[in-house]
Design an enzyme around this catalytic site. Structure first.
Site, PDB file in Angstrom:
ATOM      1  N   VAL A  77       0.767  -1.080   0.098  1.00 25.29           N
ATOM      2  CA  VAL A  77      -0.238  -0.043  -0.355  1.00 25.29           C
ATOM      3  C   VAL A  77       0.838   1.661   0.084  1.00 25.29           C
ATOM      4  CG1 VAL A  77      -1.826   1.231   1.167  1.00 25.29           C
ATOM      5  CG2 VAL A  77      -1.709  -1.007   1.387  1.00 25.29           C
ATOM      6  N   GLY A  78       0.576   2.474  -0.082  1.00 24.31           N
ATOM      7  CA  GLY A  78       1.062   3.388  -0.808  1.00 24.31           C
ATOM      8  C   GLY A  78       2.483   3.280  -1.697  1.00 24.31           C
ATOM      9  N   LEU A 135       2.156   1.749  -6.766  1.00 25.25           N
ATOM     10  CA  LEU A 135       1.952   0.723  -8.122  1.00 25.25           C
ATOM     11  C   LEU A 135       0.814   1.015  -8.491  1.00 25.25           C
ATOM     12  CD1 LEU A 135       4.811  -2.054  -7.115  1.00 25.25           C
ATOM     13  CD2 LEU A 135       4.339  -0.445  -8.802  1.00 25.25           C
ATOM     14  N   SER A 146      -2.029   1.182  -6.608  1.00 27.92           N
ATOM     15  CA  SER A 146      -3.026  -0.619  -5.616  1.00 27.92           C
ATOM     16  C   SER A 146      -3.696   0.210  -5.090  1.00 27.92           C
ATOM     17  CB  SER A 146      -2.354  -0.856  -4.028  1.00 27.92           C
ATOM     18  OG  SER A 146      -2.263   0.464  -3.197  1.00 27.92           O
ATOM     19  N   ALA A 196      -5.795  -0.218  -8.586  1.00 26.98           N
ATOM     20  CA  ALA A 196      -6.176  -2.011  -8.623  1.00 26.98           C
ATOM     21  C   ALA A 196      -7.153  -2.594  -8.142  1.00 26.98           C
ATOM     22  CB  ALA A 196      -5.144  -3.130  -8.266  1.00 26.98           C
ATOM     23  N   ASP A 225      -4.217   6.254 -13.760  1.00 27.06           N
ATOM     24  CA  ASP A 225      -4.725   4.917 -12.517  1.00 27.06           C
ATOM     25  C   ASP A 225      -5.516   4.062 -13.286  1.00 27.06           C
ATOM     26  OD1 ASP A 225      -2.280   5.590 -11.853  1.00 27.06           O
ATOM     27  OD2 ASP A 225      -2.318   5.906  -9.433  1.00 27.06           O
TER      28      ASP A 225
HETATM   29  O1  PMV Z   1      -0.039   8.257  -6.700  1.00 22.76           O
HETATM   30  P1  PMV Z   1       0.342   7.377  -7.501  1.00 22.76           P
HETATM   31  O2  PMV Z   1       1.727   6.911  -8.083  1.00 22.76           O
HETATM   32  O3  PMV Z   1      -0.778   7.092  -8.328  1.00 22.76           O
HETATM   33  O4  PMV Z   1       0.195   8.618  -8.680  1.00 22.76           O
HETATM   34  C1  PMV Z   1      -0.410   9.523  -9.679  1.00 22.76           C
HETATM   35  C2  PMV Z   1      -0.199  10.296 -10.871  1.00 22.76           C
HETATM   36  C3  PMV Z   1      -0.484  12.183 -10.430  1.00 22.76           C
HETATM   37  O5  PMV Z   1       0.031  12.822 -11.527  1.00 22.76           O
HETATM   38  C4  PMV Z   1       0.549  12.506  -9.696  1.00 22.76           C
HETATM   39  C5  PMV Z   1      -1.803  11.874 -10.282  1.00 22.76           C
HETATM   40  C6  PMV Z   1      -2.854  12.401 -11.021  1.00 22.76           C
HETATM   41  O6  PMV Z   1      -3.858  11.725 -10.806  1.00 22.76           O
HETATM   42  O7  PMV Z   1      -2.774  11.241 -12.869  1.00 22.76           O
END
Ligand code: PMV
Length: 323
Positions: free
Chosen positions: A109-110, A113, A115, A118, A159
């Site tokens: 977590v954190g 990647l 999480s 997913a 994401d």
């Molecule tokens: O926390 P991460 O690795 O899922 O970063 C997301 C990417 C950002 O550009 C920082 C935020 C976003 O919503 O796109």
């Protein structure tokens, strides 16, 4: 329809890496994200025998055990209930469910990647499968996006999209979500991408706020950084499609420098990038929101990736995986 004597169903979702463009993507610039299929989140749904009917949620990785009705604001409650409602719109005869939903993951977590996204995508898939409703990928992504807002505040959507489609993604917020048809290039690139975690993280929402403050204080300068990062993504896309790894490496270095200007790096991430370059990496950058989480370093070959893994571990990385 009876669900009470059913065998458990399981669904999974992969992890993700941002190759380039994080943060600038929140401001409408392009970014590239890659699926990481070697780490996965799994959601199992099975019948629950106690009465009255409830949705019980277990997430042993985060030491959580709760019920969707008493904790409705939690991301896992939201994704399970929203997906249930989505399915009921297609089949209003679906009754209230008495189920246990168990979420497990190989992703720390954190770790940045993906999480959270997913867990959402895998939960949406599992609920739909349990209710025997076909859930198109675009809808799994949209359901997860709603829950990303709890995690991130103002997520770009990168994401949930890359994780739902499990394909390399060229992404411009609200404008373009294009799956890059480059399976061989992506596989080759991932076999050389070394992901090293510093062992702590800062919430994405907080890091997005850091950038927003900088942007508000100096719009001209930050717009220039965002443009420069966007241009990194444009060149990285060409280099990815042409399998030009030295150029990808240079662009990763350039992107890291720009992320330093945005004030989202930290000494631990910088130190791992320097260690990776000293050990022969073609390039290295932080990946994700920053001030913790991961760096990604591009090795010269898969044999070199294994060497790089060892040198990053001896330079202080807490955990290293090869994409
Ligand atoms: O926390 P991460 O690795 O899922 O970063 C997301 C990417 C950002 O550009 C920082 C935020 C976003 O919503 O796109």
């Amino acid at each position: 329809m009876s669900f009470s004597d059913r065998a458990p169903v399981r669904a999974t979702a992969c992890g993700k890496l941002i190759l380039c463009g994080e943060h600038a993507v929140v401001y409408g610039r392009p970014a590239i994200a890659l699926p990481v299929t070697t780490v996965r989140t799994t959601v199992k749904i099975e019948p629950r025998w106690e009465t009255p009917p409830r949705i019980e949620i277990q997430a042993p990785n985060i030491k959580s055990h709760f019920y969707a009705d008493t904790d409705p604001g939690r991301p896992l409650s939201r994704i399970v209930c929203n997906t249930y409602e989505w399915c009921r719109r297609l089949n209003p005869a679906i009754p209230a469910q008495n189920i246990v939903v168990t979420v497990t993951s190989d992703m720390p977590v954190g770790s940045h990647l993906g999480s959270g996204a997913a867990a959402s995508v895998a939960s949406a898939r599992a609920v739909a499968a349990w209710l025997e409703i076909n859930l198109p990928v675009a809808d799994a992504s949209a359901l997860a996006f709603e829950v990303e807002k709890i995690h991130h505040g103002t997520p770009s959507g990168i994401d949930n999209t890359v994780i739902a489609y499990e394909q390399p993604l060229w992404f411009i917020k609200d404008v373009v979500s294009e799956l890059l048809e480059a399976p061989q290039q992506t596989e080759d690139l991932l076999s050389c991408l070394v992901v090293a975690a510093v062992g702590f993280s800062t919430p994405t929402k907080q890091m997005v706020d850091v950038v927003r403050e900088g942007f508000r204080a100096n719009r001209l300068r930050f717009n220039q950084y965002f443009d420069d990062i966007g241009f990194v993504s444009v060149r990285a896309r060409e280099a990815l499609l042409a399998a030009n790894w030295p150029v990808i490496g240079q662009l990763m270095d350039e992107n890291h420098q720009l992320l330093q200007e945005l004030n989202v790096s930290c000494k631990e991430l910088d130190a791992l990038c320097i260690a990776a370059r000293k050990s022969g990496a073609l390039g290295a950058k932080l990946s994700g929101a920053g001030r913790g989480g991961n760096i990604i370093a591009l090795a010269r070959s898969s044999a070199h990736a294994a060497e790089l893994r060892e040198s990053l571990l001896s330079s202080g990385a807490m955990q290293v995986l090869i994409g």
